[in-house]
Design an enzyme around this catalytic site. Structure first.
Site, PDB file in Angstrom:
ATOM      1  N   TRP A 287      22.589 -20.529 -12.095  1.00 49.01           N
ATOM      2  CA  TRP A 287      23.715 -19.832 -11.479  1.00 49.01           C
ATOM      3  C   TRP A 287      24.665 -20.803 -10.774  1.00 49.01           C
ATOM      4  O   TRP A 287      25.425 -20.396  -9.916  1.00 49.01           O
ATOM      5  CB  TRP A 287      23.198 -18.802 -10.469  1.00 49.01           C
ATOM      6  CG  TRP A 287      22.580 -17.603 -11.111  1.00 49.01           C
ATOM      7  CD1 TRP A 287      23.203 -16.410 -11.414  1.00 49.01           C
ATOM      8  CD2 TRP A 287      21.231 -17.443 -11.547  1.00 49.01           C
ATOM      9  NE1 TRP A 287      22.321 -15.541 -12.005  1.00 49.01           N
ATOM     10  CE2 TRP A 287      21.105 -16.140 -12.104  1.00 49.01           C
ATOM     11  CE3 TRP A 287      20.111 -18.267 -11.519  1.00 49.01           C
ATOM     12  CZ2 TRP A 287      19.904 -15.654 -12.613  1.00 49.01           C
ATOM     13  CZ3 TRP A 287      18.922 -17.789 -12.043  1.00 49.01           C
ATOM     14  CH2 TRP A 287      18.827 -16.504 -12.580  1.00 49.01           C
ATOM     15  N   CYS A 322      21.639 -12.719 -15.550  1.00 47.94           N
ATOM     16  CA  CYS A 322      20.961 -11.417 -15.589  1.00 47.94           C
ATOM     17  C   CYS A 322      21.140 -10.678 -16.909  1.00 47.94           C
ATOM     18  O   CYS A 322      20.194 -10.069 -17.407  1.00 47.94           O
ATOM     19  CB  CYS A 322      21.395 -10.551 -14.410  1.00 47.94           C
ATOM     20  SG  CYS A 322      23.096  -9.953 -14.471  1.00 47.94           S
ATOM     21  N   HIS A 381      24.642  -6.288 -11.418  1.00 44.86           N
ATOM     22  CA  HIS A 381      23.344  -6.847 -11.810  1.00 44.86           C
ATOM     23  C   HIS A 381      22.784  -6.004 -12.949  1.00 44.86           C
ATOM     24  O   HIS A 381      22.862  -4.769 -12.932  1.00 44.86           O
ATOM     25  CB  HIS A 381      22.371  -6.850 -10.626  1.00 44.86           C
ATOM     26  CG  HIS A 381      21.016  -7.389 -10.971  1.00 44.86           C
ATOM     27  ND1 HIS A 381      20.845  -8.563 -11.678  1.00 44.86           N
ATOM     28  CD2 HIS A 381      19.762  -6.909 -10.727  1.00 44.86           C
ATOM     29  CE1 HIS A 381      19.553  -8.784 -11.857  1.00 44.86           C
ATOM     30  NE2 HIS A 381      18.884  -7.798 -11.286  1.00 44.86           N
ATOM     31  N   ASP A 404      12.738  -5.442 -14.311  1.00 45.84           N
ATOM     32  CA  ASP A 404      13.749  -6.485 -14.158  1.00 45.84           C
ATOM     33  C   ASP A 404      13.119  -7.853 -14.374  1.00 45.84           C
ATOM     34  O   ASP A 404      12.165  -8.225 -13.695  1.00 45.84           O
ATOM     35  CB  ASP A 404      14.346  -6.397 -12.747  1.00 45.84           C
ATOM     36  CG  ASP A 404      15.600  -7.242 -12.589  1.00 45.84           C
ATOM     37  OD1 ASP A 404      15.904  -8.045 -13.486  1.00 45.84           O
ATOM     38  OD2 ASP A 404      16.282  -7.093 -11.554  1.00 45.84           O
ATOM     39  N   ASN A 444      20.707   1.482  -2.884  1.00 41.58           N
ATOM     40  CA  ASN A 444      20.931   2.438  -1.792  1.00 41.58           C
ATOM     41  C   ASN A 444      20.909   1.794  -0.407  1.00 41.58           C
ATOM     42  O   ASN A 444      20.549   2.457   0.566  1.00 41.58           O
ATOM     43  CB  ASN A 444      19.879   3.550  -1.864  1.00 41.58           C
ATOM     44  CG  ASN A 444      20.449   4.891  -1.439  1.00 41.58           C
ATOM     45  OD1 ASN A 444      21.628   5.001  -1.124  1.00 41.58           O
ATOM     46  ND2 ASN A 444      19.608   5.901  -1.416  1.00 41.58           N
ATOM     47  N   ASP A 446      22.638   0.117   3.055  1.00 46.84           N
ATOM     48  CA  ASP A 446      23.852   0.208   3.854  1.00 46.84           C
ATOM     49  C   ASP A 446      24.341  -1.209   4.152  1.00 46.84           C
ATOM     50  O   ASP A 446      23.539  -2.141   4.272  1.00 46.84           O
ATOM     51  CB  ASP A 446      23.588   0.922   5.188  1.00 46.84           C
ATOM     52  CG  ASP A 446      23.218   2.385   4.995  1.00 46.84           C
ATOM     53  OD1 ASP A 446      23.541   2.938   3.915  1.00 46.84           O
ATOM     54  OD2 ASP A 446      22.603   2.965   5.901  1.00 46.84           O
ATOM     55  N   GLU A 493      26.161  10.358  -2.221  1.00 41.39           N
ATOM     56  CA  GLU A 493      26.241   9.841  -0.862  1.00 41.39           C
ATOM     57  C   GLU A 493      26.640  10.938   0.123  1.00 41.39           C
ATOM     58  O   GLU A 493      27.542  11.735  -0.137  1.00 41.39           O
ATOM     59  CB  GLU A 493      27.260   8.695  -0.780  1.00 41.39           C
ATOM     60  CG  GLU A 493      26.895   7.456  -1.583  1.00 41.39           C
ATOM     61  CD  GLU A 493      25.774   6.646  -0.951  1.00 41.39           C
ATOM     62  OE1 GLU A 493      25.325   7.016   0.152  1.00 41.39           O
ATOM     63  OE2 GLU A 493      25.344   5.648  -1.564  1.00 41.39           O
ATOM     64  N   GLU A 498      20.277  13.040  -0.080  1.00 42.39           N
ATOM     65  CA  GLU A 498      20.324  11.581   0.039  1.00 42.39           C
ATOM     66  C   GLU A 498      19.726  11.128   1.369  1.00 42.39           C
ATOM     67  O   GLU A 498      18.987  10.150   1.435  1.00 42.39           O
ATOM     68  CB  GLU A 498      21.783  11.121  -0.080  1.00 42.39           C
ATOM     69  CG  GLU A 498      21.926   9.606  -0.273  1.00 42.39           C
ATOM     70  CD  GLU A 498      22.518   8.935   0.946  1.00 42.39           C
ATOM     71  OE1 GLU A 498      22.522   7.694   0.999  1.00 42.39           O
ATOM     72  OE2 GLU A 498      22.955   9.663   1.851  1.00 42.39           O
ATOM     73  N   TYR A 566      28.911 -14.340  -9.635  1.00 44.00           N
ATOM     74  CA  TYR A 566      28.794 -12.887  -9.730  1.00 44.00           C
ATOM     75  C   TYR A 566      27.636 -12.360  -8.892  1.00 44.00           C
ATOM     76  O   TYR A 566      27.525 -11.154  -8.653  1.00 44.00           O
ATOM     77  CB  TYR A 566      28.662 -12.442 -11.187  1.00 44.00           C
ATOM     78  CG  TYR A 566      27.269 -12.551 -11.764  1.00 44.00           C
ATOM     79  CD1 TYR A 566      26.431 -11.435 -11.817  1.00 44.00           C
ATOM     80  CD2 TYR A 566      26.775 -13.749 -12.262  1.00 44.00           C
ATOM     81  CE1 TYR A 566      25.152 -11.530 -12.353  1.00 44.00           C
ATOM     82  CE2 TYR A 566      25.512 -13.846 -12.792  1.00 44.00           C
ATOM     83  CZ  TYR A 566      24.704 -12.734 -12.844  1.00 44.00           C
ATOM     84  OH  TYR A 566      23.438 -12.818 -13.373  1.00 44.00           O
TER      85      TYR A 566
END
Length: 735
Positions: A287, A322, A381, A404, A444, A446, A493, A498, A566
Site C-alpha cells: 500500500w 483489497c 474496502h 476477508d 457501523n 461512529d 441509521e 439500529e 485509499y
C-alpha cells in the site's frame, strides 16, 4: 491379487494389484494403505482361474462422462478428469473379463484421498452396492448389464471431503481381494454442491447459483458513493490448472483432510492463505505506491495469472490490494463450489482498539492533530461473502458470511477474517465466531471528533453517526449493475432497530465509549460540497455556514487537503489555508476554495483520491465544527475495438487506444489485455507516450470459445494508474 500358497504361485494379472496395500506405481505423496480382508491362501479344489471376476477396464470418459459434466454443472472446467459435485449421482462403467453374476460375485468401489487413508476420517470410502440409492449417502447401484459390462450410478455423501480422490475397484475372490492398479485416468474430483439440499452450501435459487458459482466473470466496485467506479474481473475458476491450484492452497495451509468437507473451515483457511502476511500465501500486499519487482495491483485483470504463478513458483505473487485479494478469494470459493461474491463497503472503518468508534482529534484551534488521530477510514474496502449453513450458530445465522482475506488484523494467530454471519452483524450479535466485532465496526462505527486540550484532556465536539458504511454494494445477479446490500449489514441509521443492534453489541462485551454529541442542535451548521472533477483539472470546494440564531458570530475555518491512499492514510498535505468568516443573524455565508491541478498532480497516488478535513471554530461559543470529504478524480478510460470476423478459430484484430490527457509525457507505460475464452492475458511496454498523443496497440488473436465474451484492458505507469477499458463481444461458432 493375493498371492496363493508357494506351491501354486501364479502371476498377478495385468492391471491388477496383489495383496500389498501400496500399488508399485503410486508416488510417496499418494501412498495407499487400503484396509484388507482376510486372505485365503489356497485356491479351492475344482476352482478355475477363468472363474475369477477380474476388472478389465473402468470407463469414466465415455458418453457417461459428458452426462456427468452436464448434470453436475462441471462442463466448463478445463480439466480432463471426472469432476462431480457431492450428494449427487454420477455414472461410470466397469468392464470385467466375464459376465458379472450378482449371486456369486462381490465387488465394490473405493475412493481414497491423502497419504494414509482411513475409513473413520472419511479419507477411505468403500462404496457398497445397494438396491436403492439413499439421498446424501454413499452407495452404488447397477443400472444396466450387457455382456461383460456393468453400468453404475454412484451417490456420494453430501458432507464428504472436497478434493481429488483416487479410485479403485475391488473384487472379493476365494484368494482374497483383487484390486485395480493405480490409474490416474480414473481420479475423481468431488466439489461442493449448491444444487444439493443436504449440502451445507445449498442455494435455493437457480439464478443465484448461476451467478455465484458458475459465472467466471465479475464486476468489482470502487471509488466513492458519489462517484462509483467499476472494473471487470476475470475469476477464471474453470481455467486449466486453477482447480488444482485452489486445492493446493488447502495442502499448503495443512488443513486436515477431515475438515475439507466443511465450508466454514475452508473459507477461514482460504482467508488466511490468499494473503502472504504470515504463511507465504498467494498475494503479497503493498500500500505504499512502490511496486518494484512485481505488478502494480491496478494492473491485474483477473485471478488466473496470479493463482497459476503461485501454484508454479510456490512464492507469493506481488502485488495486491483489497480488490485483488477479494477477486482471487472469489475464484477460490467458486472453483470449489462455494457460492461467493465480492462486497464493497464505502467509508470502511479500520478500528484499531475495538471500541466501535473512529477517533479524530483536533487541537484548540480546530486543526486536525495527526499524531493523536490513529484510526483510519478507508475510502472503500472490498471483502467477500460466502454462502453456507452455520450449524455452529443459532438458527437464522446461516446464509451469507463475511470473509476477508486482506491482512488487517490478527485473528487466532493469523491474518484472516471470518466467516462472520452477516445476519448476526446486522443485529449486533457479535459474540458469535468468527471476527464479527471487527466487521461490525467496519460498517457501523461512529466518528468522534474531540478537542485535545493543552492539559491533555479531551472534550468531544461532534459525533458523526452516518459516515461509516455509507453504502455497501455487490454485483447484481445476471447483470453488471450495482446491488445495494447496505441493509443486509445494518438497519437504517437513526431507527430504533439500529440503536437496539448497537446496544446488543455492547451487551456482548464490545467496548464502546458512551459519547454525548455536544454539537447537536448547534447554533451554526456547516456543509461541504466538492464538485465533480477530472484528473488534471481545477475544481472548487464549497463551504457553507448557516447561522440559526439572531446573534452574529465570527468563525475561523481551516481546510487541509491531503493526497491519501485509499485506506485513508494520508501521504502528503498539498493544501492548508485558513479563513475568517462573519455570520450575520439567520443568514448563510458561502466560501469557495479553489484547488488547482498544479497543487496535487505531482503528489498524486494511483487512485487519484484527495481527502479534505474542514474544521471551523465558532469563536464566541468556543465550539468546533468538523467535516471530512473525499473526492475521487475521474480517470480517463482505455478504448477497445475489434476488426474482422468474431468467429471461433478465425483470426481477428484487437485494438487498444489511449489518448494521453495529462500535460506531460507518460513513460514506461504498461498495457495489459485479457479476454476469457478469447485470449490469454498479455502485456506490452510502451517506453513513452508524449502529451497530446494517442497510444495504439494492435494485435491479432484467434477466439477459442463461442458466446458473449469480454475483453478487459488496463494501463499503468508511475503518473497514471487505475486506467481501465472493456468491451463486450459475441463470438460466433465455427460453421
Amino acid at each position: 491379487m493375493s498371492e496363493p500358497a508357494a506351491t501354486e504361485k501364479k502371476k498377478t494379472p495385468a492391471g491388477l494389484s496383489g495383496r500389498r496395500a501400496v500399488p508399485p506405481n503410486v508416488s510417496n505423496e499418494e501412498e495407499d494403505e487400503v484396509p484388507e480382508v482376510e486372505t485365503i491362501g489356497v485356491i479351492p479344489r475344482g476352482f478355475k482361474r477363468t472363474d475369477i471376476l477380474e476388472v478389465q477396464a473402468v470407463q469414466v470418459f465415455s458418453r457417461e462422462y459428458e452426462i456427468n459434466k452436464k448434470e453436475h454443472h462441471t462442463d466448463k472446467y478445463y480439466n480432463f478428469k471426472l469432476i462431480v459435485r457431492r450428494g449427487q449421482t454420477f455414472h461410470i462403467q466397469i468392464t470385467f473379463t466375464r459376465a458379472y453374476n450378482p449371486e456369486k460375485d462381490q465387488f465394490w468401489i473405493e475412493y481414497l484421498i491423502g497419504r494414509y487413508p482411513q475409513q473413520n476420517k472419511g479419507t477411505y470410502i468403500r462404496v457398497p452396492l445397494v438396491q436403492e440409492l439413499e439421498s446424501g449417502k454413499w452407495g452404488a447401484k447397477i443400472t444396466h448389464k450387457a455382456n461383460t459390462s456393468v453400468a453404475l450410478n454412484i451417490m456420494s455423501a453430501a458432507d464428504c471431503i472436497v478434493g481429488k480422490f483416487r479410485m479403485y475397484v475391488a473384487v472379493l475372490t476365494p484368494m482374497g481381494i483383487l484390486r485395480t492398479r493405480r490409474n490416474p485416468d480414473t481420479d475423481t474430483y468431488i466439489l461442493f454442491n449448491p444444487w444439493c439440499k443436504e449440502d451445507a452450501v445449498f442455494m435455493d435459487e437457480e439464478e443465484e447459483r448461476q451467478e455465484y458459482v458458475l459465472n467466471d466473470l465479475g464486476v468489482i466496485f470502487y471509488g466513492d458513493p458519489e462517484n462509483i467506479r467499476s472494473r471487470s474481473w476475470n475469476y477464471g475458476q474453470f481455467e486449466e490448472n486453477i482447480l488444482d491450484a485452489c486445492l493446493y492452497l488447502m495442502d499448503r495451509a495443512q488443513l486436515d483432510l477431515s475438515g475439507r468437507g466443511n465450508p466454514i473451515k475452508i473459507s477461514r483457511v482460504g482467508s488466511a492463505m490468499i494473503n502472504s502476511q504470515d504463511d507465504n500465501g498467494v498475494v503479497y500486499g503493498s500500500w505504499d505506491n512502490i511496486y518494484e519487482y512485481g505488478v502494480p495491483p491496478s494492473s491485474w485483470t483477473g485471478s488466473v495469472d496470479i493463482l497459476l504463478e503461485y501454484y508454479s513458483t510456490k512464492e507469493p505473487v506481488r502485488y495486491g490490494q483489497c480488490w485483488v485479494f477479494a477477486g482471487v478469494f472469489n475464484t477460490f470459493l467458486r472453483c470449489l463450489g462455494i457460492p461467493g461474491r465480492v462486497i464493497t463497503n464505502y467509508s470502511s472503518a479500520h478500528d484499531n482498539n475495538a471500541n466501535l468508534q473512529m477517533d479524530v482529534f483536533v487541537d484548540e484551534y480546530g486543526k486536525v492533530d495527526s499524531k493523536l488521530t490513529r484510526d483510519s477510514i478507508w475510502n472503500y474496502h472490498c471483502w467477500n461473502e460466502a454462502w453456507m449453513s452455520r450449524p455452529d450458530l443459532p438458527v437464522g445465522f446461516g446464509g451469507w458470511q463475511a470473509v476477508d482475506s486482506t491482512p488487517q488484523e490478527n485473528s487466532d494467530g493469523m491474518y484472516r477474517c471470518g466467516p462472520a454471519s452477516v445476519q448476526a452483524i446486522k443485529h449486533g450479535h457479535v459474540c458469535f465466531q468468527f471476527d464479527a466485532p471487527f466487521v461490525f465496526a467496519e460498517v457501523n462505527s461512529d466518528v468522534i471528533y474531540s478537542k485535545a486540550m493543552k492539559d491533555g484532556t479531551k472534550v468531544i465536539q461532534h459525533i458523526d453517526k452516518t459516515q461509516i458504511g455509507t453504502l455497501i454494494l455487490t454485483k447484481e445477479v445476471g447483470s453488471n449493475k450495482t446491488k445495494d446490500v447496505t441493509e443486509h449489514y445494518k438497519f437504517q441509521e437513526g431507527t430504533e432497530e439500529e440503536r437496539l443492534a448497537l446496544d446488543t453489541a455492547l451487551m456482548y462485551g464490545v467496548k464502546k465509549s458512551v459519547a454525548e454529541d455536544i454539537s447537536s442542535n448547534t447554533e451554526v451548521d456547516m456543509n461541504v460540497v466538492i464538485e465533480d472533477s477530472v484528473l488534471g483539472s481545477d475544481f472548487n470546494v464549497t463551504i457553507t455556514f448557516q447561522n440559526k440564531t439572531s446573534r452574529p458570530y465570527t468563525v475561523t475555518a481551516y481546510i487541509s487537503g491531503n493526497v491519501v491512499f485509499y485506506t485513508g492514510v494520508p501521504k502528503t498535505e498539498f493544501k492548508n489555508d485558513s479563513f475568517d468568516v462573519t455570520l450575520e443573524p439567520m443568514k448563510a455565508e458561502t466560501l469557495e476554495v479553489l484547488i488547482e491541478s498544479s497543487e496535487y498532480m505531482s503528489q498524486l497516488l494511483e487512485q487519484a483520491s484527495l481527502h479534505f478535513f474542514i474544521t471551523a471554530r465558532v469563536n464566541e461559543l468556543q465550539k468546533i465544527l468538523a467535516r471530512q470529504k473525499t473526492v475521487s478524480l475521474k480517470i480517463p478510460q482505455l478504448h477497445l475495438k475489434v476488426l474482422g470476423e468474431k468467429v471461433v478459430g478465425k483470426e481477428m484484430t484487437v485494438i487498444v487506444e489511449f489518448p494521453n490527457p495529462l500535460k506531460q509525457n507518460l513513460t514506461n507505460v504498461w498495457v495489459r489485455l485479457d479476454g476469457p475464452g478469447v485470449l490469454k492475458p498479455v502485456s506490452k511496454l510502451f517506453r513513452e507516450v508524449p502529451r497530446n498523443s494517442t497510444l495504439i496497440w494492435e494485435d491479432k488473436y484467434v477466439p477459442k470459445k463461442s458466446g458473449f465474451r469480454k475483453l478487459i484492458s488496463s494501463l499503468n505507469c508511475d503518473a497514471l494508474r487505475h486506467v481501465y477499458g472493456e468491451m463486450d463481444i459475441n463470438i460466433q461458432s465455427a460453421e
